[in-house]
Design a protein around this motif. Structure first.
Motif, short mmCIF file in Angstrom:
data_model
loop_
_atom_site.label_atom_id
_atom_site.label_comp_id
_atom_site.label_asym_id
_atom_site.label_seq_id
_atom_site.Cartn_x
_atom_site.Cartn_y
_atom_site.Cartn_z
N PRO A 297 14.64 50.49 25.37
CA PRO A 297 15.45 49.28 25.10
C PRO A 297 14.69 48.30 24.22
O PRO A 297 13.48 48.13 24.34
N VAL A 298 15.42 47.65 23.28
CA VAL A 298 14.87 46.61 22.42
C VAL A 298 15.65 45.33 22.69
O VAL A 298 16.87 45.29 22.56
N ILE A 299 14.94 44.28 23.08
CA ILE A 299 15.57 43.01 23.46
C ILE A 299 15.43 42.02 22.31
O ILE A 299 14.33 41.77 21.80
N SER A 300 16.58 41.48 21.90
CA SER A 300 16.59 40.45 20.85
C SER A 300 16.85 39.10 21.50
O SER A 300 17.93 38.86 22.05
N GLN A 301 15.83 38.21 21.46
CA GLN A 301 15.91 36.91 22.10
C GLN A 301 16.22 35.84 21.06
O GLN A 301 15.48 35.68 20.08
N PRO A 302 17.31 35.05 21.18
CA PRO A 302 17.63 34.00 20.18
C PRO A 302 16.67 32.83 20.30
O PRO A 302 16.00 32.63 21.32
N GLY A 303 16.60 32.05 19.26
CA GLY A 303 15.74 30.86 19.27
C GLY A 303 16.28 29.79 20.19
O GLY A 303 17.46 29.79 20.59
N GLY A 308 22.78 31.15 20.66
CA GLY A 308 22.97 32.61 20.71
C GLY A 308 22.72 33.15 22.10
O GLY A 308 22.34 32.43 23.03
N SER A 309 22.90 34.44 22.26
CA SER A 309 22.70 35.10 23.54
C SER A 309 21.74 36.28 23.36
O SER A 309 21.61 36.83 22.26
N THR A 310 21.12 36.61 24.45
CA THR A 310 20.17 37.73 24.42
C THR A 310 20.93 39.04 24.27
O THR A 310 21.93 39.29 24.96
N VAL A 311 20.47 39.88 23.37
CA VAL A 311 21.11 41.17 23.11
C VAL A 311 20.11 42.28 23.39
O VAL A 311 18.95 42.20 22.95
#
Length: 373
Positions: A297-303, A308-311
Protein backbone atom coordinates in the motif's frame (compact mmCIF):
# COMPACT_ATOMS: atom_id res chain seq x y z
CA UNK A 1 2.21 -10.68 -0.99
CA UNK A 2 0.90 -13.31 -3.40
CA UNK A 3 3.21 -16.09 -4.46
CA UNK A 4 2.16 -18.37 -7.32
CA UNK A 5 4.57 -21.18 -8.03
CA UNK A 6 4.42 -24.28 -10.18
CA UNK A 7 4.77 -27.66 -8.42
CA UNK A 8 8.33 -28.43 -7.21
CA UNK A 9 10.46 -30.79 -9.25
CA UNK A 10 12.37 -32.43 -6.38
CA UNK A 11 9.74 -35.04 -5.76
CA UNK A 12 11.29 -38.20 -7.16
CA UNK A 13 10.31 -40.36 -4.22
CA UNK A 14 6.63 -39.79 -4.96
CA UNK A 15 7.01 -40.90 -8.58
CA UNK A 16 8.98 -43.93 -7.46
CA UNK A 17 6.28 -44.82 -4.93
CA UNK A 18 3.58 -44.52 -7.58
CA UNK A 19 5.44 -46.49 -10.19
CA UNK A 20 6.53 -49.16 -7.71
CA UNK A 21 2.88 -50.18 -7.50
CA UNK A 22 2.77 -50.71 -11.25
CA UNK A 23 5.17 -53.60 -11.67
CA UNK A 24 3.11 -56.45 -13.04
CA UNK A 25 4.36 -59.99 -12.84
CA UNK A 26 4.44 -62.09 -15.99
CA UNK A 27 1.08 -63.44 -17.06
CA UNK A 28 0.03 -66.51 -15.11
CA UNK A 29 -2.89 -68.88 -15.31
CA UNK A 30 -6.20 -67.65 -13.92
CA UNK A 31 -9.51 -69.36 -13.43
CA UNK A 32 -12.05 -68.76 -16.15
CA UNK A 33 -14.33 -67.51 -13.36
CA UNK A 34 -12.09 -64.42 -13.00
CA UNK A 35 -11.70 -63.85 -16.74
CA UNK A 36 -15.27 -64.21 -17.96
CA UNK A 37 -18.93 -64.33 -17.02
CA UNK A 38 -21.84 -66.43 -18.21
CA UNK A 39 -24.43 -64.54 -20.19
CA UNK A 40 -27.75 -64.39 -18.33
CA UNK A 41 -26.19 -64.86 -14.88
CA UNK A 42 -26.36 -61.28 -13.61
CA UNK A 43 -27.66 -59.10 -10.81
CA UNK A 44 -30.56 -56.69 -11.24
CA UNK A 45 -30.78 -53.26 -9.54
CA UNK A 46 -33.94 -52.36 -7.59
CA UNK A 47 -35.13 -48.96 -6.37
CA UNK A 48 -37.97 -47.68 -4.21
CA UNK A 49 -39.24 -44.58 -2.43
CA UNK A 50 -40.29 -44.77 1.19
CA UNK A 51 -40.56 -43.09 4.57
CA UNK A 52 -38.27 -43.37 7.57
CA UNK A 53 -39.97 -42.77 10.93
CA UNK A 54 -38.88 -42.77 14.55
CA UNK A 55 -36.08 -40.23 14.14
CA UNK A 56 -35.03 -38.25 17.20
CA UNK A 57 -36.03 -34.80 15.88
CA UNK A 58 -33.60 -35.07 12.97
CA UNK A 59 -36.09 -35.63 10.15
CA UNK A 60 -37.01 -33.50 7.14
CA UNK A 61 -38.14 -29.91 7.51
CA UNK A 62 -41.57 -30.32 5.99
CA UNK A 63 -41.84 -26.69 4.85
CA UNK A 64 -38.82 -27.23 2.59
CA UNK A 65 -39.62 -30.81 1.59
CA UNK A 66 -43.36 -30.89 0.78
CA UNK A 67 -43.09 -34.37 -0.77
CA UNK A 68 -42.48 -35.79 2.72
CA UNK A 69 -45.82 -34.45 3.99
CA UNK A 70 -47.61 -35.54 0.81
CA UNK A 71 -46.22 -39.08 1.12
CA UNK A 72 -47.26 -39.26 4.76
CA UNK A 73 -50.80 -38.08 3.92
CA UNK A 74 -51.15 -40.72 1.21
CA UNK A 75 -49.95 -43.44 3.58
CA UNK A 76 -52.32 -42.35 6.36
CA UNK A 77 -55.27 -42.32 3.94
CA UNK A 78 -54.51 -45.93 2.99
CA UNK A 79 -54.62 -46.75 6.69
CA UNK A 80 -58.04 -45.09 7.08
CA UNK A 81 -56.85 -41.79 8.62
CA UNK A 82 -57.95 -38.57 6.91
CA UNK A 83 -56.06 -35.32 7.48
CA UNK A 84 -58.28 -32.21 7.24
CA UNK A 85 -57.57 -29.82 4.40
CA UNK A 86 -55.28 -26.93 5.22
CA UNK A 87 -53.57 -28.64 8.13
CA UNK A 88 -49.83 -28.03 8.00
CA UNK A 89 -48.08 -30.83 9.85
CA UNK A 90 -44.76 -29.85 11.40
CA UNK A 91 -43.00 -33.19 11.49
CA UNK A 92 -39.53 -33.72 12.88
CA UNK A 93 -39.31 -37.49 13.12
CA UNK A 94 -40.10 -38.42 9.50
CA UNK A 95 -37.79 -38.39 6.48
CA UNK A 96 -38.28 -39.26 2.83
CA UNK A 97 -35.71 -41.78 1.64
CA UNK A 98 -34.64 -43.66 -1.47
CA UNK A 99 -34.15 -47.39 -1.02
CA UNK A 100 -31.84 -49.33 -3.33
CA UNK A 101 -30.96 -53.01 -3.48
CA UNK A 102 -29.47 -55.60 -5.80
CA UNK A 103 -31.47 -58.67 -6.72
CA UNK A 104 -28.95 -61.49 -7.21
CA UNK A 105 -29.29 -64.02 -9.97
CA UNK A 106 -31.45 -67.08 -9.24
CA UNK A 107 -33.02 -65.40 -6.17
CA UNK A 108 -36.30 -67.02 -5.20
CA UNK A 109 -39.40 -65.60 -3.45
CA UNK A 110 -38.99 -65.61 0.31
CA UNK A 111 -35.25 -64.94 0.33
CA UNK A 112 -33.84 -61.87 2.09
CA UNK A 113 -31.52 -59.29 0.53
CA UNK A 114 -29.72 -56.27 1.97
CA UNK A 115 -30.94 -52.77 1.19
CA UNK A 116 -29.33 -49.32 1.32
CA UNK A 117 -31.37 -46.35 2.57
CA UNK A 118 -30.41 -42.77 1.64
CA UNK A 119 -32.06 -39.51 2.62
CA UNK A 120 -33.43 -37.45 -0.27
CA UNK A 121 -34.55 -34.43 1.79
CA UNK A 122 -32.77 -32.30 4.37
CA UNK A 123 -32.87 -34.71 7.32
CA UNK A 124 -29.94 -34.21 9.67
CA UNK A 125 -29.62 -37.86 10.62
CA UNK A 126 -31.32 -41.20 9.98
CA UNK A 127 -29.91 -42.83 13.10
CA UNK A 128 -32.49 -44.83 15.04
CA UNK A 129 -35.09 -44.70 12.27
CA UNK A 130 -37.37 -47.44 11.01
CA UNK A 131 -38.11 -47.88 7.33
CA UNK A 132 -41.78 -48.41 6.58
CA UNK A 133 -42.86 -51.01 4.03
CA UNK A 134 -41.38 -49.94 0.71
CA UNK A 135 -41.89 -51.76 -2.60
CA UNK A 136 -38.70 -52.15 -4.62
CA UNK A 137 -39.17 -52.06 -8.38
CA UNK A 138 -37.04 -53.06 -11.33
CA UNK A 139 -36.47 -51.27 -14.61
CA UNK A 140 -39.72 -52.74 -15.96
CA UNK A 141 -41.76 -51.15 -13.15
CA UNK A 142 -42.70 -54.45 -11.54
CA UNK A 143 -42.26 -55.01 -7.79
CA UNK A 144 -39.59 -57.60 -7.06
CA UNK A 145 -39.05 -57.11 -3.32
CA UNK A 146 -40.50 -55.33 -0.28
CA UNK A 147 -38.22 -53.60 2.24
CA UNK A 148 -38.86 -52.76 5.88
CA UNK A 149 -36.89 -52.70 9.10
CA UNK A 150 -34.51 -50.85 11.40
CA UNK A 151 -31.48 -49.27 9.79
CA UNK A 152 -27.85 -49.45 10.86
CA UNK A 153 -25.97 -46.15 10.54
CA UNK A 154 -22.21 -46.27 10.76
CA UNK A 155 -21.76 -42.57 11.62
CA UNK A 156 -22.09 -40.48 14.75
CA UNK A 157 -22.46 -36.77 15.42
CA UNK A 158 -23.34 -34.10 17.95
CA UNK A 159 -23.97 -30.35 17.88
CA UNK A 160 -24.47 -27.61 20.46
CA UNK A 161 -24.39 -23.80 20.42
CA UNK A 162 -23.37 -23.63 16.79
CA UNK A 163 -20.58 -26.19 17.12
CA UNK A 164 -20.83 -29.51 15.35
CA UNK A 165 -18.80 -32.69 15.14
CA UNK A 166 -19.55 -35.61 12.86
CA UNK A 167 -17.94 -38.94 12.06
CA UNK A 168 -18.80 -40.68 8.79
CA UNK A 169 -22.16 -40.28 7.07
CA UNK A 170 -25.44 -39.89 8.96
CA UNK A 171 -27.83 -39.54 6.02
CA UNK A 172 -27.52 -43.09 4.71
CA UNK A 173 -27.23 -46.63 6.05
CA UNK A 174 -28.01 -50.27 5.42
CA UNK A 175 -30.62 -52.73 6.59
CA UNK A 176 -29.13 -56.23 6.59
CA UNK A 177 -31.64 -58.71 5.16
CA UNK A 178 -34.09 -55.82 5.08
CA UNK A 179 -36.00 -56.81 1.95
CA UNK A 180 -38.03 -59.88 1.13
CA UNK A 181 -37.95 -61.12 -2.47
CA UNK A 182 -41.44 -61.35 -3.95
CA UNK A 183 -40.70 -62.18 -7.58
CA UNK A 184 -37.86 -63.97 -9.32
CA UNK A 185 -36.08 -63.07 -12.54
CA UNK A 186 -35.89 -66.03 -14.84
CA UNK A 187 -32.41 -66.82 -16.15
CA UNK A 188 -32.75 -69.78 -18.53
CA UNK A 189 -29.05 -70.61 -18.82
CA UNK A 190 -28.47 -73.15 -21.58
CA UNK A 191 -32.14 -73.31 -22.56
CA UNK A 192 -31.23 -73.05 -26.26
CA UNK A 193 -28.72 -75.87 -26.06
CA UNK A 194 -25.64 -73.69 -25.55
CA UNK A 195 -23.99 -71.31 -23.11
CA UNK A 196 -22.53 -67.93 -23.99
CA UNK A 197 -19.38 -66.94 -22.15
CA UNK A 198 -18.33 -63.28 -22.24
CA UNK A 199 -14.75 -62.26 -21.46
CA UNK A 200 -14.31 -59.27 -19.18
CA UNK A 201 -11.78 -57.76 -21.60
CA UNK A 202 -11.94 -58.14 -25.37
CA UNK A 203 -8.87 -59.99 -26.55
CA UNK A 204 -8.59 -62.41 -29.46
CA UNK A 205 -5.65 -64.28 -27.91
CA UNK A 206 -7.37 -64.83 -24.56
CA UNK A 207 -10.58 -65.92 -26.31
CA UNK A 208 -8.68 -68.52 -28.35
CA UNK A 209 -6.79 -69.81 -25.30
CA UNK A 210 -10.01 -70.15 -23.34
CA UNK A 211 -11.62 -72.01 -26.23
CA UNK A 212 -8.69 -74.41 -26.47
CA UNK A 213 -8.79 -75.07 -22.71
CA UNK A 214 -12.50 -75.89 -22.83
CA UNK A 215 -12.09 -78.23 -25.80
CA UNK A 216 -9.19 -80.04 -24.10
CA UNK A 217 -11.28 -80.59 -20.98
CA UNK A 218 -14.65 -81.49 -22.48
CA UNK A 219 -13.79 -82.65 -25.99
CA UNK A 220 -13.19 -81.08 -29.38
CA UNK A 221 -16.05 -78.99 -30.72
CA UNK A 222 -17.47 -78.14 -27.30
CA UNK A 223 -16.50 -74.46 -27.49
CA UNK A 224 -16.18 -71.99 -30.36
CA UNK A 225 -14.86 -68.43 -30.17
CA UNK A 226 -17.32 -66.12 -31.92
CA UNK A 227 -15.20 -62.95 -31.60
CA UNK A 228 -12.71 -61.32 -29.22
CA UNK A 229 -15.17 -61.43 -26.32
CA UNK A 230 -17.87 -64.08 -26.85
CA UNK A 231 -17.36 -67.87 -26.65
CA UNK A 232 -20.22 -70.25 -27.37
CA UNK A 233 -20.20 -73.55 -25.46
CA UNK A 234 -22.44 -76.55 -26.17
CA UNK A 235 -24.67 -77.35 -23.17
CA UNK A 236 -25.01 -80.91 -21.86
CA UNK A 237 -28.21 -82.50 -20.61
CA UNK A 238 -30.22 -80.37 -18.12
CA UNK A 239 -29.36 -82.62 -15.17
CA UNK A 240 -25.62 -82.17 -15.84
CA UNK A 241 -25.52 -78.42 -16.47
CA UNK A 242 -24.77 -77.27 -12.92
CA UNK A 243 -21.79 -79.61 -12.58
CA UNK A 244 -20.64 -78.75 -16.10
CA UNK A 245 -20.63 -75.02 -15.36
CA UNK A 246 -18.84 -75.59 -12.05
CA UNK A 247 -16.00 -77.41 -13.84
CA UNK A 248 -16.01 -74.85 -16.63
CA UNK A 249 -15.45 -71.92 -14.30
CA UNK A 250 -12.55 -73.70 -12.57
CA UNK A 251 -10.58 -74.14 -15.81
CA UNK A 252 -7.23 -72.33 -15.75
CA UNK A 253 -6.44 -70.06 -18.68
CA UNK A 254 -3.33 -67.96 -19.21
CA UNK A 255 -4.48 -64.59 -20.63
CA UNK A 256 -2.36 -62.81 -23.19
CA UNK A 257 -0.44 -59.73 -22.13
CA UNK A 258 -2.46 -56.53 -22.39
CA UNK A 259 -1.41 -53.85 -24.84
CA UNK A 260 0.92 -51.11 -23.67
CA UNK A 261 -1.14 -48.42 -21.99
CA UNK A 262 -0.53 -45.40 -19.78
CA UNK A 263 -3.54 -44.10 -17.86
CA UNK A 264 -3.36 -40.52 -16.58
CA UNK A 265 -5.84 -38.98 -14.15
CA UNK A 266 -5.81 -35.31 -15.11
CA UNK A 267 -7.55 -34.26 -11.88
CA UNK A 268 -5.22 -35.90 -9.38
CA UNK A 269 -2.05 -36.27 -11.44
CA UNK A 270 -1.94 -40.05 -10.91
CA UNK A 271 -0.06 -41.97 -13.58
CA UNK A 272 -0.47 -45.74 -14.05
CA UNK A 273 1.35 -47.78 -16.68
CA UNK A 274 1.50 -51.50 -17.31
CA UNK A 275 4.47 -53.78 -17.89
CA UNK A 276 4.28 -53.53 -21.69
CA UNK A 277 5.12 -49.80 -21.78
CA UNK A 278 8.36 -48.96 -23.61
CA UNK A 279 10.12 -45.69 -24.36
CA UNK A 280 12.60 -44.81 -27.10
CA UNK A 281 15.71 -42.68 -26.79
CA UNK A 282 14.71 -39.04 -26.40
CA UNK A 283 15.96 -35.76 -24.92
CA UNK A 284 13.65 -33.83 -22.60
CA UNK A 285 14.00 -30.38 -21.04
CA UNK A 286 11.84 -29.74 -18.00
CA UNK A 287 11.74 -26.61 -15.84
CA UNK A 288 9.51 -24.67 -13.47
CA UNK A 289 7.85 -21.31 -13.89
CA UNK A 290 7.62 -19.12 -10.77
CA UNK A 291 5.42 -16.00 -10.67
CA UNK A 292 5.85 -13.64 -7.69
CA UNK A 293 3.41 -10.76 -7.12
CA UNK A 294 4.36 -8.29 -4.36
CA UNK A 295 1.63 -5.77 -3.48
CA UNK A 296 2.29 -2.88 -1.06
CA UNK A 297 0.00 0.00 0.00
CA UNK A 298 1.08 3.59 -0.79
CA UNK A 299 -0.48 6.32 1.37
CA UNK A 300 -0.89 9.83 -0.02
CA UNK A 301 -1.23 12.37 2.81
CA UNK A 302 -2.59 15.88 1.87
CA UNK A 303 -0.99 19.03 3.22
CA UNK A 304 -2.26 20.81 6.30
CA UNK A 305 -5.46 22.85 5.86
CA UNK A 306 -5.62 21.80 2.19
CA UNK A 307 -9.06 20.26 2.55
CA UNK A 308 -7.93 17.04 0.90
CA UNK A 309 -8.28 13.51 2.21
CA UNK A 310 -5.86 10.70 2.73
CA UNK A 311 -5.76 8.28 -0.21
CA UNK A 312 -4.47 4.73 -0.03
CA UNK A 313 -3.32 3.19 -3.31
CA UNK A 314 -1.91 -0.22 -4.14
CA UNK A 315 1.29 -0.77 -6.08
CA UNK A 316 2.31 -4.18 -7.35
CA UNK A 317 5.62 -5.60 -8.51
CA UNK A 318 5.47 -8.71 -10.66
CA UNK A 319 8.45 -10.89 -11.44
CA UNK A 320 8.61 -14.07 -13.46
CA UNK A 321 11.39 -16.59 -12.83
CA UNK A 322 12.06 -19.45 -15.20
CA UNK A 323 13.62 -22.42 -13.42
CA UNK A 324 16.53 -24.25 -14.91
CA UNK A 325 15.43 -26.82 -17.42
CA UNK A 326 18.57 -28.64 -18.46
CA UNK A 327 18.09 -31.18 -21.21
CA UNK A 328 17.97 -34.73 -19.83
CA UNK A 329 18.62 -37.79 -21.93
CA UNK A 330 16.11 -40.60 -21.44
CA UNK A 331 17.40 -43.88 -22.78
CA UNK A 332 15.11 -46.39 -24.36
CA UNK A 333 13.97 -48.99 -21.85
CA UNK A 334 13.31 -52.67 -22.31
CA UNK A 335 11.41 -53.00 -19.03
CA UNK A 336 9.16 -50.94 -16.82
CA UNK A 337 12.04 -50.47 -14.36
CA UNK A 338 14.08 -48.73 -17.08
CA UNK A 339 11.12 -46.53 -17.97
CA UNK A 340 10.62 -45.48 -14.35
CA UNK A 341 14.33 -44.82 -13.90
CA UNK A 342 14.46 -42.66 -17.00
CA UNK A 343 11.41 -40.59 -16.01
CA UNK A 344 12.69 -40.15 -12.46
CA UNK A 345 15.88 -38.63 -13.85
CA UNK A 346 13.81 -35.63 -14.91
CA UNK A 347 12.94 -34.80 -11.30
CA UNK A 348 9.28 -34.22 -12.21
CA UNK A 349 6.34 -34.81 -9.92
CA UNK A 350 3.31 -36.78 -11.12
CA UNK A 351 1.46 -33.62 -12.17
CA UNK A 352 4.38 -32.59 -14.40
CA UNK A 353 4.68 -36.15 -15.65
CA UNK A 354 1.29 -35.83 -17.34
CA UNK A 355 2.59 -33.10 -19.66
CA UNK A 356 5.87 -34.94 -20.26
CA UNK A 357 4.10 -38.17 -21.27
CA UNK A 358 1.81 -36.29 -23.64
CA UNK A 359 4.81 -34.63 -25.28
CA UNK A 360 6.64 -37.96 -25.53
CA UNK A 361 3.60 -39.53 -27.17
CA UNK A 362 3.40 -36.71 -29.72
CA UNK A 363 7.12 -37.05 -30.46
CA UNK A 364 6.80 -40.80 -31.00
CA UNK A 365 9.07 -41.64 -28.06
CA UNK A 366 6.36 -43.42 -26.04
CA UNK A 367 5.32 -46.83 -27.36
CA UNK A 368 2.00 -47.06 -25.56
CA UNK A 369 -1.58 -45.93 -25.74
CA UNK A 370 -2.07 -42.80 -23.63
CA UNK A 371 -5.49 -42.57 -21.97
CA UNK A 372 -6.60 -39.44 -20.08
CA UNK A 373 -9.40 -39.95 -17.54
Amino acid sequence: MTHLQAPPTSNRWRIAALCALLFIAPAHAERLKELASIQGVRDNPLIGYGLMVGLDGTGDQTMQTPFTTQSLNNMLQQLGITIPQGVNMQLKNVAAVMVTATLPSFARPGQNIDVTVSSMGNAKSLRGGTLLMTPLKGVDGATYAVAQGNMVVGGAGASANGSKVQVNQLSSGRIPAGALVERTVEAPVGAEGSFTIELNRSDFGTAQRATDAINRQFGAGTAEAMDARVIRVQAPEPQRRVGFLAQLQELEVTPTQAGARVVVNARTGSVVMNQAVRVKDCAIAHGNLSVVINTEPVISQPGAFSGGSTVVAQTSQISVNQGGGAIQMVRGGASLADVVKGLNSLGANPQDLVSILQAMKSAGALSAELEII
